[in-house]
Design a protein around this motif. Sequence first.
Motif: not given
Ligand code: COA
Length: 251
Positions: A23, A62, A64, A66, A247-248
Amino acid sequence: MTEHVVIEDTGSVRLIRLDRPDKLNALTSAMYDALREALAEADGSEAIGAVVFSGAPGAFSSGNDLSDFVEASRHPFENSPALHFIRQLARTRTPMVAAVDGVAVGIGATLTLHCDLVYASPAARFRMPFVELGLVPEAGSSYLLPRRIGLQRATEILLFSEPYDADEAVRLGLVNAVIPADLLLDHALTKAGRLAALPKGPMQATRALIRGDQAALEAAVETEAVAFETRLRSPEAQTAFAAFLNRSRKT
Ligand code: COA
């Protein structure tokens, strides 16, 4: 207890390694509790002189988790492990070093603002997408960031959620140096060792002087927390969380 935060003490340096790579080291409540305990313990220990935060290859954090945000919005934010961790982070007196490889989003980025030294790999990508998520900045970042890099650039990072990479972070003064990924952790541990070897009294007194107004930082953390709780429950935030989680599920 969680297996997603690994604590390793070597000599007087405590390594706190986030270990939830599937994650991208998104932080859960259990992880916040483990981080808070690890910092509080370091502060109370004569044996520990510095702390290093690191993540997994390609993922510092990545931010908190979500889905945890959805759960957190149903409870008083005052009781949230995230806020307890942030309070501890802001008052920690033990010097902290971050080794950032890959994504550092949300608290993954704001945590580094509290660190005395920050090293990043060329692949580091920082982002603070609070507004995009319907939220407000946390961890004192609304106070620390503009004071560090000026209001204009902080506005782009905090209002437009603009990412910045390792080179830009060095230019902004938010990262000390860019270090190749395979040398990054050793570099951070070595610097932490140097910090830990300094005489504690003058080191902590100097640290307090150069960091500035501690009371103002802690007050900012509390002011942010009040706004954050309101925003967590807002339709904008709930929609943004659902969009990411759906999306996930689809991919
Ligand atoms: N919370 C929960 N799950 C998360 C996460 C988060 N903050 N960030 C990443 N993940 C999970 C994804 O759901 C995915 O899980 P899955 O394989 O079970 O579907 C896995 O981690 C990989 O993430 P993915 O989004 O596929 O990787 P990416 O390289 O395409 O994108 C990010 C990376 C960081 C750009 C994208 O994951 C993202 O935008 N995450 C949210 C970041 C965020 O908004 N954090 C809170 C800030 S306040």
